[in-house]
Enzyme design. Structure first.
Site, PDB file in Angstrom:
ATOM      1  N   PHE A 136       6.880  -4.365   0.929  1.00 55.17           N
ATOM      2  CA  PHE A 136       7.808  -3.885   1.687  1.00 55.17           C
ATOM      3  C   PHE A 136       8.339  -2.475   1.201  1.00 55.17           C
ATOM      4  O   PHE A 136       8.397  -2.367  -0.103  1.00 55.17           O
ATOM      5  CB  PHE A 136       9.423  -4.728   1.698  1.00 55.17           C
ATOM      6  N   ASP A 148       5.244   1.791  -5.935  1.00 57.10           N
ATOM      7  CA  ASP A 148       6.523   1.539  -5.211  1.00 57.10           C
ATOM      8  C   ASP A 148       7.290   0.797  -6.274  1.00 57.10           C
ATOM      9  O   ASP A 148       7.449  -0.422  -6.300  1.00 57.10           O
ATOM     10  CB  ASP A 148       6.484   0.930  -3.961  1.00 57.10           C
ATOM     11  N   LYS A 196      17.280   2.609  -5.576  1.00 54.49           N
ATOM     12  CA  LYS A 196      18.145   1.510  -5.838  1.00 54.49           C
ATOM     13  C   LYS A 196      18.938   1.813  -6.992  1.00 54.49           C
ATOM     14  O   LYS A 196      20.085   2.437  -6.869  1.00 54.49           O
ATOM     15  CB  LYS A 196      17.295   0.321  -6.010  1.00 54.49           C
TER      16      LYS A 196
END
Length: 397
Positions: free
Chosen positions: A138, A223, A252
């Protein structure tokens, strides 16, 4: 207004892109949240691995307030003092050389894809511009990042996707080697597949991937949007794999809830971005930089990354004790305070029952409970979650 009135207004005015739980939060402090009814919740979601310092941490709140009184926004047409300060602090902790600031994980990954393609095209006369990613990965919700995402459910309804992406199974070095061609400019991987079910690779996987990328002359993009900033027990997840990637993306937890993302790259790769190659109006604005600088300084000065390792190990042990008691638990896996518990059945009912008992837990797919609490979590709070989970599992979903 009561909860029902707030939810009615939400349905009336906000697009229905989220399947929201029937709760409206109004306040948070540390590990806890409170809703409109005054009910208290122990938060083991942390905004999906965002609020690593907990809610309303004074260092971050005070930094935002102080910066708001001085300067909120100018433009990246100019040098910005707090942006330079934070860039220096961040790069000093990393094994990379340059940073580009943006506003989210999707934007960071989008930028990394652009950087890799430009780097490859510049050095190959426009031939090396394809990217290999992983099945069940993702990477975000933009057109490039949903194409990079190796899950069909995120592709549905958005065809045609972008050309030049290829998918292979995670943790399968042979498949990766076969997928890399003369047109490949980069391999893009999460150190741990978070949204894909908290999938942890074999211990030597990333060292082998690094060697393979070097042999094939392609870039390695990691990532770290969800796994970075101390979540796995080191500031950067790649530190535990003993490698240095060419590009790393982050977001995040960088601002403890304030929107910020970043692309870190080696000097040799960063030079592919020249003036006009890439930009972000709000990327690296003073308010975001103040929040991010305070967050990183607090992570380091309060040694919360060590706490993450200690509490993560304790939590894993306690979840494995639960596994011995409840046959429905098929696996417990993770690293640091990114932990998944896979069940032989759907987890939605368990999440709802835990919420009814005042504990917030997320999922990572239909069969995996995801635990990503703030890094300030204590053993007592972990024990509280274990006790509630034990009771819910005894009852059945």
């Amino acid at each position: 207004m009561n909860k029902e009135e707030w939810m009615s207004l939400s349905d009336q005015y906000i697009m229905g892109t989220y399947k929201r739980f029937p709760v409206v939060f109004t306040r948070g402090k540390g590990m806890k949240l409170w809703d409109t009814e005054g009910r208290e919740y122990l938060d083991f979601v942390a905004g999906i691995a965002v609020c690593s310092l907990g809610h309303a941490h004074p260092a971050v709140s005070n930094a935002i307030k102080s910066q708001a009184d001085k300067l909120v926004h100018v433009s990246n047409l100019y040098h910005i003092d707090i942006q330079i300060e934070y860039a220096r602090l961040l790069i000093q902790q990393a094994a990379l050389d340059k940073v580009f600031f943006c506003n989210s994980g999707a934007e960071a990954n989008e930028g990394a894809i652009k950087l890799a393609k430009k780097y490859g095209n510049d050095r190959s006369g426009g031939i090396k511009n394809e990217i290999v990613t992983m099945i069940d990965s993702f990477h975000g919700r933009t057109m490039a990042t949903i194409t990079a995402t190796g899950q069909d459910k995120f592709h549905k309804g958005f065809n045609p996707l972008l050309a030049g992406f290829h998918y292979v199974p995670f943790n399968d070095l042979e498949a990766l080697g076969q997928a890399i061609s003369d047109k490949t400019c980069a391999v893009m991987i999460e150190p741990i597949q978070a949204e894909g079910g908290i999938r942890v690779p074999d211990p030597d996987y990333f060292q082998s991937v690094r060697r393979l990328c070097d042999e094939k002359g392609v870039l390695l993009i990691l990532d770290e949007v969800q796994v970075g900033m101390g979540r796995t027990g080191t500031l950067f997840a790649y530190e535990q794999d003993g490698i240095i990637p060419d590009i790393v993306t982050m977001a995040k937890a960088m601002g403890n809830g304030f929107p910020i993302g970043a692309i870190l790259a080696k000097d040799s790769v960063a030079v592919a971005f020249e003036p006009g190659s890439h930009a972000s109006t709000f990327g690296g604005n003073p308010l975001a930089m103040a929040a991010a600088k305070a967050t990183l300084e607090t992570l380091l000065s309060e040694d919360l990354i060590s706490n993450c390792r200690l509490r993560g190990g304790y939590f894993m042990n306690m979840l494995n004790e639960l596994r011995k008691k409840h046959p429905i638990i098929s696996d417990v896996r993770g690293r640091g305070l990114l932990i998944g518990m896979e069940l032989d059945g759907e987890v939605a009912g368990i999440i709802k029952k835990c919420m009814d008992r005042g504990v917030l837990i997320a999922s990572a797919g239909p069969r995996v409970l995801r635990f990503v609490p703030p890094l300030i979590v204590t053993e007592q709070e972990i024990d509280q979650v274990i006790e509630i989970l034990d009771g819910v599992l005894r009852e059945g979903a």
